[in-house]
Scaffold this active site. Structure first.
Site, PDB file in Angstrom:
ATOM      1  CE1 TYR A   2      48.883  69.495  68.481  1.00 28.53           C
ATOM      2  CE2 TYR A   2      49.949  70.745  70.228  1.00 28.53           C
ATOM      3  CZ  TYR A   2      49.671  70.562  68.884  1.00 28.53           C
ATOM      4  OH  TYR A   2      50.150  71.434  67.961  1.00 28.53           O
ATOM      5  NE  ARG A  16      34.853  75.956  56.910  1.00 32.56           N
ATOM      6  CZ  ARG A  16      33.986  76.568  56.095  1.00 32.56           C
ATOM      7  NH1 ARG A  16      33.079  77.380  56.571  1.00 32.56           N
ATOM      8  NH2 ARG A  16      34.050  76.375  54.806  1.00 32.56           N
ATOM      9  CE  LYS A  47      31.256  71.732  50.824  1.00 33.81           C
ATOM     10  NZ  LYS A  47      32.515  71.241  51.363  1.00 33.81           N
ATOM     11  CD  GLU A  68      50.078  65.184  67.842  1.00 25.18           C
ATOM     12  OE1 GLU A  68      49.565  65.380  68.971  1.00 25.18           O
ATOM     13  OE2 GLU A  68      50.914  65.924  67.319  1.00 25.18           O
ATOM     14  CB  THR A  99      33.114  68.852  54.353  1.00 23.94           C
ATOM     15  OG1 THR A  99      32.027  69.032  53.451  1.00 23.94           O
ATOM     16  CG2 THR A  99      34.436  69.018  53.628  1.00 23.94           C
ATOM     17  CG  ASP A 144      34.249  65.021  47.888  1.00 18.80           C
ATOM     18  OD1 ASP A 144      33.441  65.204  48.824  1.00 18.80           O
ATOM     19  OD2 ASP A 144      35.123  65.844  47.582  1.00 18.80           O
TER      20      ASP A 144
HETATM   21  N1  DSN Z   1      34.263  75.379  48.897  1.00 25.65           N
HETATM   22  C1  DSN Z   1      33.409  74.228  48.779  1.00 25.65           C
HETATM   23  C2  DSN Z   1      32.283  74.468  47.853  1.00 25.65           C
HETATM   24  O1  DSN Z   1      31.852  75.596  47.842  1.00 25.65           O
HETATM   25  O2  DSN Z   1      31.812  73.591  47.176  1.00 25.65           O
HETATM   26  C3  DSN Z   1      34.151  73.031  48.441  1.00 25.65           C
HETATM   27  O3  DSN Z   1      35.490  73.206  48.682  1.00 25.65           O
END
Ligand code: DSN
Length: 419
Positions: A55, A237, A231, A57, A228, A201
């Site tokens: 943890y 993640r 991707k 924090e 994120t 974003d």
């Molecule tokens: N689930 C992601 C996407 O596929 O674009 C974004 O949340």
């Protein structure tokens, strides 16, 4: 899976079997969902490390629990690498994923009821960009601009009119289903005129910004970039909020203690590794290939009768209008492609008259296939298999034959981290 897979197999074969089943599915199929990727084996190692026990924090040097010697070091590494990679002054690497990351910005910089100007959901905006079904959609007043689906252009005179009329406190761009780059200078000029913050974003294409094949919003004076870490960046993640020193304290307070408790330190170690990899010259080659593959896939699909929203792509993503192209709704197309081992996702298209669970298109992308080492000629094969499947929805003999071809191709392109 980690070195402890034998132990797991012995102690919990039921869970073990789901993991090994997923390994086989990933190995023998081709991942074309544009938001997915195969992370680095080193990241899998970090995710399965003892950082998961801790943890933490607070922030490095200012924690609410003892024993932070190594968590501080790894979080500091992740923060420094994020700033170096994206050219910003401050990085918060604690958001648990994309939704809390965006929520932290809205809640940290704005008051409930404030207006946010964002891209319409059916034109490519994300659920967290104020979709009416989301809590943020209820808490803030989102007004939405659209795109021209023929070429992806955005009418900035209209966006400006909307801004002058609605006086947003935040101008938000970025997307989840839009195959073009963005004109950040135009968004920034409009935001400056009405005194709004600017936020992108970049979750989908942060890897392409890092690889310097797409524009970087910070080069245009943007206040905040969120992304994120999975991707196109290929990490675990997680989420990051990148910003100026001036906004750092508001953003940090909003993430913790505003919205979250303990950060996931195993994921933050994975993010540090990911950012270190993205700073290497090879990552640029990867980003170049992701774009080349997307263009090759788009051309090959169009050559075979595929109707692409905006007529092509400038990024890693393609949106195929399946009703017009093949007389199939997106859900049927997704399911058919699943049977041959090509994973896509059903997708609403601009102003789609059909519901999200049976929309008019599918969405595809090339980050994952590129990670496996696939090149333009492989994209042409994928387009051939996809269109043959969709043009012959009832021909199961053809589907079985394509499925065998997909498995054969996959055997030449192992998934990193699956032995
Ligand atoms: N689930 C992601 C996407 O596929 O674009 C974004 O949340």
């Amino acid at each position: 899976m980690s070195a402890y897979r034998d132990l797991l197999q012995q102690t919990d074969p039921e869970v073990f079997n789901t993991i090994s089943g997923e390994e086989k599915r990933q190995s023998e199929g081709i991942e074309l969902i544009p938001s997915e990727n195969y992370t680095y084996p080193e990241v899998l190692c970090a995710l399965g490390s003892v950082f998961t026990n801790k943890y933490s924090e607070g922030y490095p040097g200012r924690r609410y629990y003892g024993g932070q010697e190594f968590t501080d070091q790894v979080e500091e590494l992740a923060r420094q690498r994020a700033c170096e990679l994206f050219g910003c002054e401050h990085a918060n690497v604690q958001p648990l994923s994309g939704s809390p990351m965006n929520q932290a910005v809205y809640l940290g910089l704005l008051e409930p009821g404030d207006t946010i100007l964002a891209m319409d959901l059916s034109h490519g905006g994300h659920l967290t960009h104020g979709a009416p079904v989301s809590h943020m959609g209820g808490l803030f007043n989102f007004v939405r601009y659209k795109t021209n689906p023929a070429d992806g252009s955005i009418d900035f005179d209209k966006v400006r009119d909307m801004a002058l009329k609605n006086k947003p406190k935040l101008v938000l761009c970025g997307y989840t289903s839009y195959p073009r780059d963005l004109d950040y200078a135009a968004f920034k000029a409009i935001a400056d005129e009405v005194g709004a913050y600017t936020m992108t974003d970049a979750s989908h294409y942060a890897g392409l910004v890092a690889g310097k094949v797409m524009r970087n919003p910070f080069d245009f004076g943007f206040d905040v970039v969120t992304t994120t870490s999975h991707k196109s960046l290929r990490g675990p993640r997680g989420g990051m909020v990148l910003c100026s020193k001036e906004l750092a304290s508001k953003i940090d307070k909003s993430v913790f203690p505003g919205l979250q408790g303990g950060p996931h330190m195993n994921a933050i170690a994975g993010i540090a590794i990911t950012l270190g990899k993205a700073l290497q010259p090879e990552f640029r080659d990867y980003a170049v290939q992701v774009l080349a593959n997307a263009k090759a896939l788009g051309k090959a699909l169009m050559d075979r009768g595929g109707d692409l929203i905006t007529g092509g792509t400038d990024n890693h993503m393609l949106v195929l209008e399946t009703r017009k192209s093949f007389g199939l709704d997106g859900r049927t197309a997704e399911e058919l492609l699943d049977t041959v081992g090509l994973t896509t996702n059903k997708q609403i298209i601009p102003d789609d008259p059909n519901p999200p669970l049976r929309p008019s298109g599918i969405r595809m992308g090339t980050p994952a296939a590129t990670t496996r080492g696939m090149k333009e000629e492989d994209m042409v094969m994928l387009a051939k298999w996809m269109t043959e499947t969709l043009k012959n929805p009832d021909d199961t003999t053809k589907h079985e034959s394509i499925r065998r071809d997909v498995v054969a191709l996959c055997s030449s392109f192992p998934v990193p981290g699956i032995s």
